[in-house]
Design an enzyme around this catalytic site. Structure first.
Site, PDB file in Angstrom:
ATOM      1  N   TYR A 154     -11.076  -3.499   3.113  1.00 18.48           N
ATOM      2  CA  TYR A 154     -10.146  -3.066   4.162  1.00 18.48           C
ATOM      3  C   TYR A 154     -10.992  -2.774   5.397  1.00 18.48           C
ATOM      4  CZ  TYR A 154      -6.247  -0.376   6.270  1.00 18.48           C
ATOM      5  OH  TYR A 154      -5.255   0.105   7.085  1.00 18.48           O
ATOM      6  N   ASP A 197      -5.768  10.578   9.231  1.00 16.41           N
ATOM      7  CA  ASP A 197      -4.510  10.012   9.712  1.00 16.41           C
ATOM      8  C   ASP A 197      -4.067  10.615  11.031  1.00 16.41           C
ATOM      9  OD1 ASP A 197      -3.588   8.058   7.728  1.00 16.41           O
ATOM     10  OD2 ASP A 197      -3.788   9.749   6.356  1.00 16.41           O
ATOM     11  N   GLU A 248       0.868  -1.181   0.000  1.00 13.18           N
ATOM     12  CA  GLU A 248       0.000   0.000   0.000  1.00 13.18           C
ATOM     13  C   GLU A 248       0.897   1.220   0.000  1.00 13.18           C
ATOM     14  OE1 GLU A 248      -4.217  -0.912   2.172  1.00 13.18           O
ATOM     15  OE2 GLU A 248      -2.914   0.615   3.025  1.00 13.18           O
TER      16      GLU A 248
END
Lengths: 266, 400
Positions: free
Chosen positions: A175, A60, A49
């Site tokens: 995911y 994030d 990734e």
């Protein structure tokens, strides 16, 4: 046949789980990215990734935020990231590469141009954090036309009714975000992850990767017993951050090798 | 024009708006949408909101004829919608009350907010105190410096102010950090978003709460002058005060709507915060698709404005639509023009306006002389300038 499908099919046959490390492209500098990718593959990564740096990485935590800032300080654009993938492909025709990032760099480039360039460069899948399925039907279809998978996130808060809608739009793999919170947060509840992943399997035959919160060999092992793939993001980026430029490739390779052997241990 | 009815069910204003959020927050915005749609028509909710606005905020805010100012510049008569007279000194409280009432009904005891100039942070800290909620305000570290009085106010009100050191250390970075908090604490926390942007339902909900401004004005103007104004002028950062006064006027075709963006050092300099006037490209940030200041690679660029409240690279989706369908016009006023307008209002009317609102005023002063004395401009004076004393003193070379 897509590389992503091949990898998961082969692993399934041999009874193993995929290890998917994440690094931000251009971190610590653009010259290190391709060597890092090769080193991770050599140490047992099955899929890479590659983070596309963005000025405003809202999903994030601090570790990946700083990686984005380091990469942007080197003016790493989406075009340059695609160039890195093309460079990687010169020596590795098998390992799938998934780009992970935010919508705006893709919006700025335009879907068609992005998909064309990504396919030419050898990108296999795209995970765009702020494109939920509702907002990206056109994007998904353009990528599909170019043979690129769209990977979507599912989270602990995703309601059952919505899971189906998300997996219907997804290809390649799913995911599953194993934690509430931003990337790099702490405290993984393995039992909870297991029950959520089992519930997702009711809706899809796609492989399920689990990430967010995998920080050491023990959590990697625990997660590998639940999902089809273990995604290791912040931990890998932390290794990049803590290493000198001379040691970074070796250190990250060593980390991935440790995780690999933990996952493979019987 | 035909019936104006936006957004659609998915929160789209034409091509703008939507829900561009990470999956982790999709359930939260979806739940918020459901709850808001339920309560906005609930008579008890509406009555409580109206009660708070009247007895806590002090509404309706008056409309004031700035006669000396109008005389000095000549031409059109300038009227001011006095949002600066609200409790906490700006329009932000209207929305903060609305969202706090919703948070209360959703059982959330912790509220978070982003703030630029600090007015939304102060409004949120205020309502959190009023309703007994824990309050965390994210504020860019640079804004913490230039808006020190508001930081102190928030602390007095019991809020925790978190300086944000990432990125450009301004409003957009405060937004990023608030979103990260929300992702992490989604079950306990209500995000009181300050402007008419972000993921659906925020642009619609914030607009609805701020429409009290325009709804009042539509009643007050005929009382004052026997008709509606020729133009309504408001500053646009994210655009909540502007959409609040514009929206009730959208179908009044005789009323021109003018949004004033922050021209910073001038559009040509590139150092501004005017995505609409500066013809920024469409992009995705903070949960919605809007005109967005960015470089050719899609990275968000740092903006500049003398006014922290306008220092934001995007703009609410409804303004993007109003620009595209030509229902509103968007212009930019640079830092110097805003300061001149600030000085003029102090001097001629004894009113110290916020630097944000000074942009709207500056445009009125610019166009009034080109219009007849029978023309009427209604300026939304969205906030008062007490918070800007340090900034203005610094510009004038004065140490306080």
């Amino acid at each position: 046949m897509s590389r992503i499908r091949n990898v998961f099919a082969a692993l399934k046959q041999s009874g193993r789980k995929a290890l998917i490390p994440f690094v931000t492209a251009g971190d610590p500098n653009p010259e290190k990215t391709v060597p890092l990718m090769h080193a991770m593959v050599k140490s047992g990564a099955n899929l890479i990734e590659l983070g596309v740096p963005f000025s405003d990485p809202m999903a994030d935590g601090p570790v990946i935020q700083r990686a984005s800032e380091r990469a942007l300080a080197h003016h790493v654009t989406l075009r340059k990231v695609l160039g890195m993938v093309a460079e990687f492909r010169k020596q590795d025709a098998e390992t799938p590469v998934v780009l992970m990032g935010y919508a705006n760099p893709i919006e700025a480039m335009g879907y068609e141009q992005f998909a064309t360039m990504a396919a030419t460069s050898g990108v296999d899948g795209v995970l765009t954090v702020d494109y939920p399925p509702e907002e990206c039907a056109e994007f998904v279809s353009v990528l599909k036309r170019h043979g690129i998978d769209t990977i979507f996130l599912l989270s602990p808060t995703t309601e059952p009714a919505r899971v189906q809608r998300v997996v219907d739009a997804a290809s390649g793999f799913i995911y599953y975000v194993s934690l509430r919170g931003v990337t790099g947060a702490a405290n993984l509840d393995v039992a909870d992850v297991a029950s959520k992943v089992a519930a997702i399997r009711q809706h899809t035959a796609l492989p399920i990767g689990v990430g967010f919160g995998v920080r050491d060999a023990a959590t990697a092992k625990a997660i590998s017993e639940i999902g089809d793939a273990v995604v290791v993001g912040s931990r890998t980026v932390q290794e990049v951050e803590n290493s000198s430029e001379n040691d970074v490739v070796a250190n990250v390779g060593k980390l991935i090798a440790e995780l690999r052997s933990a996952i493979d241990a019987k | 024009m035909g019936k104006y009815d936006f957004p659609d069910a998915g929160g789209h204003f034409g091509q703008f708006g939507g829900i561009y959020m990470a999956e982790t927050l999709i359930p939260a915005v979806e739940e918020l949408r459901r709850q808001y749609l339920h309560f906005r028509d609930d008579p008890e909710f509406k009555a409580e909101f109206a009660h708070e606005l009247k007895y806590y905020v002090g509404r309706p805010s008056p409309i004031y004829h700035a006669k000396r100012l109008s005389e000095h510049f000549g031409g059109a008569q300038i009227y001011l919608k006095r949002e600066d007279l609200n409790h906490t000194g700006a329009h932000k409280i209207n929305n903060a009350i609305g969202q706090a009432l919703l948070a209360k009904r959703m059982g959330k005891k912790r509220v978070i907010a982003e703030t630029g100039a600090g007015m939304h942070g102060v409004a949120t800290a205020t309502v959190a105190a009023r309703f007994g909620m824990e309050c965390i305000v994210y504020m860019g570290a640079e804004d913490v410096q230039r808006q020190a009085p508001n930081v102190f106010r928030m602390k007095l009100l019991g809020a925790t102010v978190v300086p944000v050191e990432s990125g450009s250390r301004t409003l957009k970075d405060a937004c990023n950090e608030a979103i990260r908090d929300w992702v992490t604490n989604v079950e306990s926390t209500f995000y009181i978003f300050g402007t008419a942007a972000g993921p659906h339902p925020y642009p619609m909900m914030v607009r609805d709460f701020q429409c009290v401004i325009g709804n009042e004005a539509k009643v007050q103007m005929p009382e004052l002058i026997g008709r509606q104004p020729d133009a309504v002028i408001a500053c646009v950062g994210g655009g909540s005060n502007a959409i609040g006064i514009f929206h009730p006027y959208i179908e009044e075709e005789g009323v021109q709507l003018i949004g004033v963006e922050a021209g910073g050092h001038g559009i040509a300099s590139g150092q501004h915060a005017a995505p609409l006037t500066g013809n920024a490209k469409v992009g995705v940030l903070h949960g919605n698709k809007v005109y967005l200041m960015q470089d050719e690679d899609g990275q968000i660029i740092e903006t500049h404005s003398i006014s922290a409240g306008l220092d934001y690279p995007g703009v609410g989706p409804e303004h993007c639509l109003l620009k595209d369908i030509h229902r509103a016009q968007y212009v930019a006023i640079d830092d110097d023009e805003a300061i001149n307008a600030f000085d003029a209002l102090c001097k001629f009317e004894g009113i110290i306006p916020a630097l944000e609102s000074s942009h709207a005023l500056a445009h009125a002063i610019k166009i009034a002389p080109t219009m007849g004395k029978d023309k009427v401009l209604l300026v939304n004076l969205s906030g008062r300038g007490d918070k800007d004393m340090n900034t203005v003193a610094r510009i004038k070379g004065i140490t306080l």
